[in-house]
Design a protein around this motif. Structure first.
Motif, PDB file in Angstrom:
ATOM      1  N   HIS A 654      -9.661 -17.425  19.610  1.00 35.02           N
ATOM      2  CA  HIS A 654      -8.498 -16.594  19.945  1.00 35.02           C
ATOM      3  C   HIS A 654      -7.230 -17.437  19.824  1.00 35.02           C
ATOM      4  O   HIS A 654      -7.273 -18.658  19.958  1.00 35.02           O
ATOM      5  CB  HIS A 654      -8.588 -16.081  21.388  1.00 35.02           C
ATOM      6  CG  HIS A 654      -9.872 -15.373  21.702  1.00 35.02           C
ATOM      7  ND1 HIS A 654     -10.097 -14.050  21.389  1.00 35.02           N
ATOM      8  CD2 HIS A 654     -11.014 -15.805  22.298  1.00 35.02           C
ATOM      9  CE1 HIS A 654     -11.310 -13.700  21.794  1.00 35.02           C
ATOM     10  NE2 HIS A 654     -11.892 -14.758  22.352  1.00 35.02           N
ATOM     11  N   GLY A 655      -6.132 -16.758  19.650  1.00 35.86           N
ATOM     12  CA  GLY A 655      -4.842 -17.453  19.655  1.00 35.86           C
ATOM     13  C   GLY A 655      -4.071 -17.238  18.376  1.00 35.86           C
ATOM     14  O   GLY A 655      -4.617 -16.835  17.344  1.00 35.86           O
ATOM     15  N   PRO A 656      -2.771 -17.524  18.428  1.00 35.88           N
ATOM     16  CA  PRO A 656      -1.916 -17.260  17.270  1.00 35.88           C
ATOM     17  C   PRO A 656      -2.296 -18.064  16.025  1.00 35.88           C
ATOM     18  O   PRO A 656      -1.992 -17.653  14.911  1.00 35.88           O
ATOM     19  CB  PRO A 656      -0.506 -17.636  17.776  1.00 35.88           C
ATOM     20  CG  PRO A 656      -0.699 -18.358  19.061  1.00 35.88           C
ATOM     21  CD  PRO A 656      -2.023 -17.975  19.613  1.00 35.88           C
ATOM     22  N   TYR A 717     -19.787 -26.230  17.377  1.00 38.75           N
ATOM     23  CA  TYR A 717     -18.818 -25.921  18.433  1.00 38.75           C
ATOM     24  C   TYR A 717     -18.100 -27.193  18.907  1.00 38.75           C
ATOM     25  O   TYR A 717     -16.886 -27.208  19.094  1.00 38.75           O
ATOM     26  CB  TYR A 717     -19.522 -25.241  19.611  1.00 38.75           C
ATOM     27  CG  TYR A 717     -18.584 -24.906  20.747  1.00 38.75           C
ATOM     28  CD1 TYR A 717     -17.667 -23.867  20.634  1.00 38.75           C
ATOM     29  CD2 TYR A 717     -18.596 -25.646  21.923  1.00 38.75           C
ATOM     30  CE1 TYR A 717     -16.789 -23.568  21.653  1.00 38.75           C
ATOM     31  CE2 TYR A 717     -17.716 -25.353  22.964  1.00 38.75           C
ATOM     32  CZ  TYR A 717     -16.821 -24.312  22.828  1.00 38.75           C
ATOM     33  OH  TYR A 717     -15.939 -24.018  23.844  1.00 38.75           O
ATOM     34  N   LYS A 730      -2.730 -23.680  18.290  1.00 40.62           N
ATOM     35  CA  LYS A 730      -2.784 -22.806  19.473  1.00 40.62           C
ATOM     36  C   LYS A 730      -3.991 -21.881  19.342  1.00 40.62           C
ATOM     37  O   LYS A 730      -3.873 -20.732  18.882  1.00 40.62           O
ATOM     38  CB  LYS A 730      -1.489 -22.008  19.583  1.00 40.62           C
ATOM     39  CG  LYS A 730      -0.284 -22.885  19.917  1.00 40.62           C
ATOM     40  CD  LYS A 730       1.010 -22.091  19.910  1.00 40.62           C
ATOM     41  CE  LYS A 730       2.187 -23.027  20.173  1.00 40.62           C
ATOM     42  NZ  LYS A 730       3.468 -22.356  19.934  1.00 40.62           N
ATOM     43  N   VAL A 731      -5.126 -22.398  19.713  1.00 46.50           N
ATOM     44  CA  VAL A 731      -6.359 -21.613  19.667  1.00 46.50           C
ATOM     45  C   VAL A 731      -7.189 -21.901  20.918  1.00 46.50           C
ATOM     46  O   VAL A 731      -7.074 -22.952  21.534  1.00 46.50           O
ATOM     47  CB  VAL A 731      -7.220 -21.962  18.415  1.00 46.50           C
ATOM     48  CG1 VAL A 731      -6.513 -21.557  17.141  1.00 46.50           C
ATOM     49  CG2 VAL A 731      -7.587 -23.436  18.390  1.00 46.50           C
ATOM     50  N   GLY A 732      -8.004 -20.936  21.252  1.00 46.13           N
ATOM     51  CA  GLY A 732      -8.988 -21.122  22.310  1.00 46.13           C
ATOM     52  C   GLY A 732     -10.365 -20.779  21.758  1.00 46.13           C
ATOM     53  O   GLY A 732     -10.554 -19.705  21.180  1.00 46.13           O
ATOM     54  N   LEU A 733     -11.302 -21.711  21.882  1.00 45.16           N
ATOM     55  CA  LEU A 733     -12.653 -21.502  21.361  1.00 45.16           C
ATOM     56  C   LEU A 733     -13.596 -21.144  22.498  1.00 45.16           C
ATOM     57  O   LEU A 733     -13.523 -21.731  23.580  1.00 45.16           O
ATOM     58  CB  LEU A 733     -13.161 -22.790  20.683  1.00 45.16           C
ATOM     59  CG  LEU A 733     -12.524 -23.122  19.329  1.00 45.16           C
ATOM     60  CD1 LEU A 733     -12.649 -24.604  19.038  1.00 45.16           C
ATOM     61  CD2 LEU A 733     -13.184 -22.295  18.228  1.00 45.16           C
ATOM     62  N   VAL A 734     -14.484 -20.209  22.246  1.00 39.26           N
ATOM     63  CA  VAL A 734     -15.466 -19.802  23.251  1.00 39.26           C
ATOM     64  C   VAL A 734     -16.858 -19.859  22.607  1.00 39.26           C
ATOM     65  O   VAL A 734     -17.088 -19.197  21.596  1.00 39.26           O
ATOM     66  CB  VAL A 734     -15.190 -18.371  23.753  1.00 39.26           C
ATOM     67  CG1 VAL A 734     -16.294 -17.933  24.722  1.00 39.26           C
ATOM     68  CG2 VAL A 734     -13.825 -18.292  24.420  1.00 39.26           C
ATOM     69  N   GLY A 738     -25.346 -18.293  23.694  1.00 37.72           N
ATOM     70  CA  GLY A 738     -26.413 -17.818  24.564  1.00 37.72           C
ATOM     71  C   GLY A 738     -26.065 -16.538  25.295  1.00 37.72           C
ATOM     72  O   GLY A 738     -26.935 -15.904  25.899  1.00 37.72           O
ATOM     73  N   HIS A 739     -24.799 -16.181  25.275  1.00 39.30           N
ATOM     74  CA  HIS A 739     -24.356 -15.062  26.114  1.00 39.30           C
ATOM     75  C   HIS A 739     -24.396 -13.726  25.388  1.00 39.30           C
ATOM     76  O   HIS A 739     -24.297 -12.681  26.014  1.00 39.30           O
ATOM     77  CB  HIS A 739     -22.954 -15.352  26.643  1.00 39.30           C
ATOM     78  CG  HIS A 739     -22.906 -16.565  27.526  1.00 39.30           C
ATOM     79  ND1 HIS A 739     -22.994 -16.502  28.880  1.00 39.30           N
ATOM     80  CD2 HIS A 739     -22.834 -17.888  27.235  1.00 39.30           C
ATOM     81  CE1 HIS A 739     -22.954 -17.723  29.392  1.00 39.30           C
ATOM     82  NE2 HIS A 739     -22.845 -18.583  28.410  1.00 39.30           N
ATOM     83  N   TYR A 740     -24.467 -13.764  24.062  1.00 38.25           N
ATOM     84  CA  TYR A 740     -24.641 -12.547  23.285  1.00 38.25           C
ATOM     85  C   TYR A 740     -26.049 -12.504  22.713  1.00 38.25           C
ATOM     86  O   TYR A 740     -26.511 -13.479  22.120  1.00 38.25           O
ATOM     87  CB  TYR A 740     -23.652 -12.478  22.116  1.00 38.25           C
ATOM     88  CG  TYR A 740     -22.309 -11.890  22.475  1.00 38.25           C
ATOM     89  CD1 TYR A 740     -22.195 -10.554  22.836  1.00 38.25           C
ATOM     90  CD2 TYR A 740     -21.159 -12.670  22.447  1.00 38.25           C
ATOM     91  CE1 TYR A 740     -20.953 -10.011  23.174  1.00 38.25           C
ATOM     92  CE2 TYR A 740     -19.919 -12.141  22.778  1.00 38.25           C
ATOM     93  CZ  TYR A 740     -19.824 -10.812  23.141  1.00 38.25           C
ATOM     94  OH  TYR A 740     -18.616 -10.270  23.474  1.00 38.25           O
ATOM     95  N   PRO A 781     -21.638  -1.991  25.646  1.00 37.29           N
ATOM     96  CA  PRO A 781     -20.598  -2.404  24.689  1.00 37.29           C
ATOM     97  C   PRO A 781     -21.202  -3.338  23.644  1.00 37.29           C
ATOM     98  O   PRO A 781     -21.896  -4.299  23.994  1.00 37.29           O
ATOM     99  CB  PRO A 781     -19.583  -3.149  25.560  1.00 37.29           C
ATOM    100  CG  PRO A 781     -19.836  -2.695  26.951  1.00 37.29           C
ATOM    101  CD  PRO A 781     -21.297  -2.366  27.029  1.00 37.29           C
ATOM    102  N   PRO A 800     -24.058  -8.023  25.155  1.00 36.14           N
ATOM    103  CA  PRO A 800     -24.204  -9.025  26.222  1.00 36.14           C
ATOM    104  C   PRO A 800     -25.685  -9.220  26.570  1.00 36.14           C
ATOM    105  O   PRO A 800     -26.451  -8.245  26.637  1.00 36.14           O
ATOM    106  CB  PRO A 800     -23.426  -8.440  27.397  1.00 36.14           C
ATOM    107  CG  PRO A 800     -22.432  -7.526  26.754  1.00 36.14           C
ATOM    108  CD  PRO A 800     -23.118  -6.963  25.553  1.00 36.14           C
TER     109      PRO A 800
END
Lengths: 974, 201
Positions: A654-656, A717, A730-734, A738-740, A781, A800
């Protein structure tokens, strides 16, 4: 041998007698005895047989540093192999037997091997038994002849837990310098853990007395201060077996392995006394002087009645004085040196005053055995040139010889910790020249031998260790570690040649002086080669008593200084560790998707993909593996199949600057990707080599969701995180791996099934191939991606994890009418190969670039930058080294080639098969192969399969199946 | 929507022990939680009324027993530790703010407690919990080879350890720890209030 009257400070409790047997004979000892000391107290001088020649052997170091004292013990119904008699406490009812004998210790029939030793030199088996036909027979023979204890295969299984521990300062060795270091560190505020391999602390401060008690009294005072200190924890019967990164030390206690993480480590584990080398130097009754002193002081056992001391340092004279104190007659001192130093001279005067003759420039030329097989006499001669004895000699009738000719510092752990050593000529041993941060050493291991000097050295180093932990400068001191010994403790070459050999260097492996000369003559003249050819230092004592003399011999044979021939590499474990200590729980993490139970119920046959447990295929009663897989393939091609692909790496960004970041990381272009669409991604390293691939989906202007290969998700990662920081974007990595949960619903009927469960409009016009949609599936979802890895209409469904089973079961229920069935990894491999899709890591290797792999379409060279772009520009101008091509066997009925089989051009190797399968859809054997350019431009090649046979293959354009891609873009179900 | 604990397969064949054992584990994967990160995450959480801890790798509990754990400079885990879940669910549903990125949290989560909990940790984890002098630490470490986040919390005379891990490691981690706990005379304890096969709509 005999038990002496009670001594102050002895470790035995005479009020607690203990009965045991040795070789079937009844013996007795006391609580506090070790097996070795109890045997010695009972006059048992022969305690084992040597490994190779089955020579009788007795105690040597009494410190668990040699291989002579290894036993088989039966106790409380358990059989314990390879018990270390020097350190194993005696227990009531023990049944102890010697190891490696045929017919018992006294009548070992294999003692005949000693007479055949001339025919069994080092490496004889390399030369004599190399026939492939006969080797198995010889192997069995030698395995039966060699070995130590016998394993009880019916022994119950135990899992020994391990434990972590933490401390500020770990001090290894509780001799005088270790005690001083521990006190100093603790007095300066550090929490200290002090460990020692012996049953009690004190080390040589208690047993090496030289006929006086002053040092022992001071040592006892230190011990008492340590005992009372609130910040010091003492662990006895515990040795440090290995040092690992970041001050992680493996401690071996009697019951478990403790993994200590220390902020700082002080190595104060002293030095191993070394044997002298002369003819028959292994006869029972010939001990290291320090070993004899341990028996005297700790266990009140006199190992002999009349002893000759062979020495080259003050410690030998001191041992002779200790012998006199305990009523042992000293037949004489034989000093290898021409001019003993002042400390030795001072002690010699005390001995001579008590009637002990002292000979200098003298050697023991040989030792002779009596009828009992133990030392009966020795011949002392003057040392001549080239370490050969002169003709005239004097025979001494003795029942004991004590050797004190030098020490080898116990520096293995220091080396493991990254210390560097240099030869220090003033003490004749290696000492640390550089210590890594947080590592300290003191005492004999650093060449400091005097008692007072060791205390000073320990105090200095303990304070330094505390300062390091507290991140402050150490207090200034006027003295660094000073040798504190007025003369060198080590003789440079305590080795005497003898025409009849049997002058042993390594007692573990029965290696004689001549074995080393032969090895060097045959070209094994570096220490690492010499070690492997002769096996010096590779036995149970791990070279503690042989490596130094081996170095000396090698140096002499190469006419070099000892310091120039190097030293063997020191690896953990430094000292043998009972397997039971290591055989604890296996903490091998295994990952499973949340559907493991559902897969199990469906008959999954599991395989491991990295850490992941995945269904290889689903077993069907009455069907073979191949048939079951073929059914799964047909289900996907003709109806609908569902595969769990939750193991794929799943990352959000995420991020610009998210698009910019992906444009730099992947070779494709993603800034132009519209929201709601996906695109294949190829990740390269700086040299242009393919390292990963996946699908990149654009969720929104500033949000992407992308997949990586199963095995690479964690490393990718981590690397992306590093790059994000380095590029300051300007990014955020997630990391959502394992969560999906993720399933691929594939096949011509997949749309029909999914439509029953989802709110998403699945019409081709609304949700085209490579599209991404978000909506509900079975009320959950979900992210839906229309991708086509298996070459059919298909939907990758990401939900999820906590709702994974619900969606999986809902899909099966919805597809029941279409006979939906699960398919596993193996069917997926077949399907993707039919479609000509490569698998990174299988069809590519550590040198494959996209040009070789035929992936030019996935790289956008006109981008300003992406990782690997510069290398690809260079590679584009160079001739290709190899190409990935598709092939089909001309005779499908022939044996199937395997991945890795050779591709041949004539008789030359021209590549290898990377993937191959028997395609149920095409009724052909198809595959991918990485081949030379010349082969790639031809029409076919041969493949050498198992057994050396060859099969013909023709080069076939990719994909093999549905070249137009119509199946993936089906508008309506057929 | 139906949710299912990553440890549910274990619970299907579970053998629970009673309370009061020396060491116990309790599955709490069912708790409501969310993660977020990004440059605006801190002010966003504060604006929603959460108690945001300032140092990285620390945490805070508010009066409603809502945990906010700061996993890094700008990354957070928010979890309702008890039945009061509304604020957490509401915040999760509003997680679409510039500069605040949602972090999906489908963890396997459990509590490790009992007087011998630290002994179990000493056998399985190379982190000195006993000597961590911080009052509200968040520890990201490895336990029997699996990455975990641990928040110790005083509970009367003992400390309970809240543990989160990637759900794909959950079954391995949980099974291994329960086995060791059983050797210590403890084991898993059931949670009668929160079924691990809990249906929520």
């Amino acid at each position: 041998m005999k038990r002496l009257p009670p001594l102050s400070g002895e470790w035995i409790d005479r009020k607690q007698p203990i009965a045991f047997t040795f070789e079937g004979q009844p013996f007795s000892g006391f609580a506090g005895d070790t097996i070795s000391s109890a045997l010695a107290a009972n006059g048992q001088r022969i305690i084992g047989r040597s490994f190779k020649y089955h020579r009788p052997r007795g105690l040597l170091s009494v410190a668990n540093h040699d291989s002579n004292a290894i036993m088989q013990v039966q106790h409380h119904g358990r059989t314990l192999p390879n018990v270390r008699a020097d350190v194993t406490p005696l227990a009531d009812g023990m049944r102890v037997t010697a190891v490696n004998t045929r017919g018992g210790l006294a009548k070992d029939s294999l003692h005949l091997l000693d007479r055949l030793s001339a025919f069994l030199p080092v490496g004889f088996y390399y030369k004599a038994f190399h026939s492939k036909r006969f080797f198995p027979r010889w192997e069995r023979l030698f395995r039966n002849l060699a070995g130590l204890s016998e394993l009880d295969l019916h022994s119950s299984r135990r899992r020994t837990p391990k434990a972590y521990a933490f401390t500020d300062v770990l001090v290894v060795g509780a001799g005088p310098s270790g005690l001083a270091a521990a006190l100093s560190a603790a007095d300066n505020g550090a929490q200290v853990m002090l460990v020692d391999e012996n049953a009690g602390p004190g080390g040589s401060g208690l047993y090496a007395r030289g006929g006086q008690d002053a040092d022992a009294r001071q040592t006892l005072q230190l011990m008492e201060r340590v005992r009372q200190h609130p910040r010091i924890q003492v662990l006895c019967n515990t040795y440090a077996a290995g040092y690992y990164a970041d001050h992680w030390v493996a401690l071996i206690t009697p019951t478990e392995m403790v993994k200590v993480r220390a902020a700082s480590v002080v190595f104060a584990q002293g030095a191993f006394e070394q044997p002298a080398v002369f003819h028959n130097n292994d006869l029972p009754g010939i001990l290291l002087a320090s070993g004899a002193q341990r028996l005297l002081s700790r266990y009140a056992v006199a190992p002999c009645q009349r002893v000759l001391v062979l020495t080259a340092n003050p410690q030998g004279y001191a041992a002779a004085l200790d012998a006199l104190e305990h009523g042992i007659e000293v037949a004489g001192i034989v000093d290898l040196r021409t001019a003993p130093g002042p400390a030795s001279t001072q002690l010699a005067e005390r001995l001579q005053a008590r009637g002990v003759p002292v000979s200098t420039s003298a050697i023991i030329e040989n030792a002779r055995a009596g009828v009992d097989g133990c030392v009966r006499s020795v011949v002392v001669k003057t040392r001549g040139q080239d370490d050969v004895a002169t003709a005239a000699g004097q025979t001494h009738e003795v029942d004991g010889v004590w050797m004190s000719v030098g020490f080898a510092p116990a520096h293995s752990l220091l080396l493991q910790a990254g210390a560097r050593l240099q030869m220090e000529s003033s003490v004749g041993q290696y000492v640390p020249s550089m210590l890594p941060a947080g590592i300290f050493s003191c005492g004999k291991v650093t060449g400091v031998y005097g008692f007072t000097s060791r205390l000073t050295d320990g105090t200095r180093v303990g304070e330094q260790a505390a300062a390091y932990v507290q991140r402050r400068a150490p207090k200034p001191r006027s003295t660094a570690g000073t040798p504190g010994m007025m003369e060198m403790p080590n003789h440079p070459y305590p080795i005497v040649a003898h025409a009849k050999g049997k002058n042993f260097i390594d007692f573990d492996e029965d290696l004689q002086l001549k074995d080393f000369a032969n090895a060097v003559q045959e070209g094994f003249d570096s220490i690492e080669l010499l070690k492997r050819y002769t096996t010096v230092g590779m036995g149970p004592s791990q070279g503690k008593h042989s490596n130094l003399n081996a170095l000396r011999i090698l140096a002499k044979l190469r006419s070099e200084a000892v310091g120039r021939v190097g030293a063997p590499t020191a690896r953990p474990m430094f000292h043998p560790v009972p397997l039971s200590h290591l055989a604890g729980r296996s903490f091998s993490p295994e990952r499973a998707t949340q559907l493991a139970g559902a897969h199990e119920a469906l008959g999954a046959v599991w395989m491991l993909a990295g850490q992941w447990k995945r269904p290889e295929y689903y077993a069907v009663a009455g069907l073979s593996r191949a048939a079951a897989i073929e059914q799964e393939v047909r289900a996907v091609r003709e109806g609908a199949g569902l595969i769990d692909v939750g193991t794929l790496g799943k990352i959000e960004i995420h991020g610009p600057d998210a698009a910019e970041f992906l444009d730099r990381v992947y070779a494709g272009r993603y800034g132009t990707l519209t929201a709601g669409m996906t695109r294949y991604g190829l990740m390269l390293d700086e040299s242009g080599v393919i390292i990963d691939d996946g699908v990149i989906a654009r969720l929104a202007d500033e949000s992407f969701y992308f997949t990586t290969t199963t095995g690479n998700s964690a490393s990718i990662y981590r690397e992306l995180g590093r790059l994000a920081t380095q590029w300051n974007l300007k990014v955020g990595l997630v990391n959502a791996t394992g969560h999906y949960a993720a399933f691929n619903l594939a096949g011509p009927l997949s749309r029909r099934i999914l439509a029953r469960l989802t709110t998403v409009d699945l019409a081709q016009s609304s949700f085209p191939f490579l599209g991404l949609r978000e909506g509900l599936v079975a009320g959950v979802p979900a992210r839906l991606m229309r991708v086509g890895f298996v070459g059919e209409l298909g939907y990758e469904i990401h939900v999820p994890v906590h709702s994974a089973l619900h969606v999986w079961e809902a899909l099966f229920a919805a597809g029941a009418a279409e006979a939906i069935r699960p398919f596993g990894v193996e069917a997926q491999r077949v399907l993707r190969l039919e479609k000509g899709h490569l698998i990174v890591g299988q069809d590519t290797d550590g040198l494959t670039d996209p040009l070789q792999a035929g992936c030019e379409w996935a790289i956008k060279m006109d981008k300003p930058f992406f990782i690997g772009q510069r290398s690809l520009r260079i590679l584009q101008k160079m001739p290709k080294r190899q190409h990935l091509v598709g092939f089909r066997l001309t005779a499908p009925g022939t044996d199937l080639p395997q991945e890795g089989h050779l591709v041949l051009a004539g008789t030359e190797m021209a590549g290898r098969v990377t993937s191959v399968t028997r395609s149920p859809t095409l009724q052909a054997v198809i595959g991918l192969a990485m081949v030379t350019p010349a082969v790639a431009t031809g029409t076919g090649f041969r493949i050498r399969i198992d057994g050396g046979r060859e099969v013909d293959a023709i080069i076939t354009p990719l994909p093999f199946y549905d070249a137009a891609g119509a199946r993936q873009k089906l508008a309506e179900a057929p | 929507m139906t949710r299912r604990s990553p440890l549910a397969d274990w619970h299907l064949q579970a053998s629970y022990c009673c309370a009061g054992v020396p060491v116990w584990l309790q599955d709490c994967s069912w708790r409501q939680r969310f993660g977020c990160k990004g440059p605006e995450a801190t002010p966003w959480l504060e604006a929603l009324g959460f108690t945001v801890p300032q140092p990285a790798n620390s945490c805070a509990f508010d009066a409603n027993d809502i945990l906010v754990a700061r996993l890094g400079t700008t990354e957070f885990l928010v979890e309702a530790m008890s039945a009061t879940t509304q604020s957490v669910i509401a915040a999760r549903e509003r997680l679409s703010v510039p500069g605040v990125y949602p972090v999906i949290r489908q963890d396997a989560a459990f509590i490790l407690g009992g007087p011998r909990a630290t002994d179990l940790l000493l056998e399985t984890c190379s982190y000195p919990f006993a000597s961590d002098a911080r009052s509200t630490p968040v520890v990201m470490t490895s336990m029997v080879g699996a990455g975990v986040t641990v928040v110790p919390r005083r509970a009367g005379e003992t400390t309970e350890f809240n543990v989160w891990c990637d759900p794909s490691f959950g079954l391995y981690l949980w099974s291994t720890l329960v086995e060791i706990a059983q050797e210590m005379g403890g084991g898993a304890i059931a949670d009668g209030q929160q079924s691990t096969l809990r249906g929520e709509s």
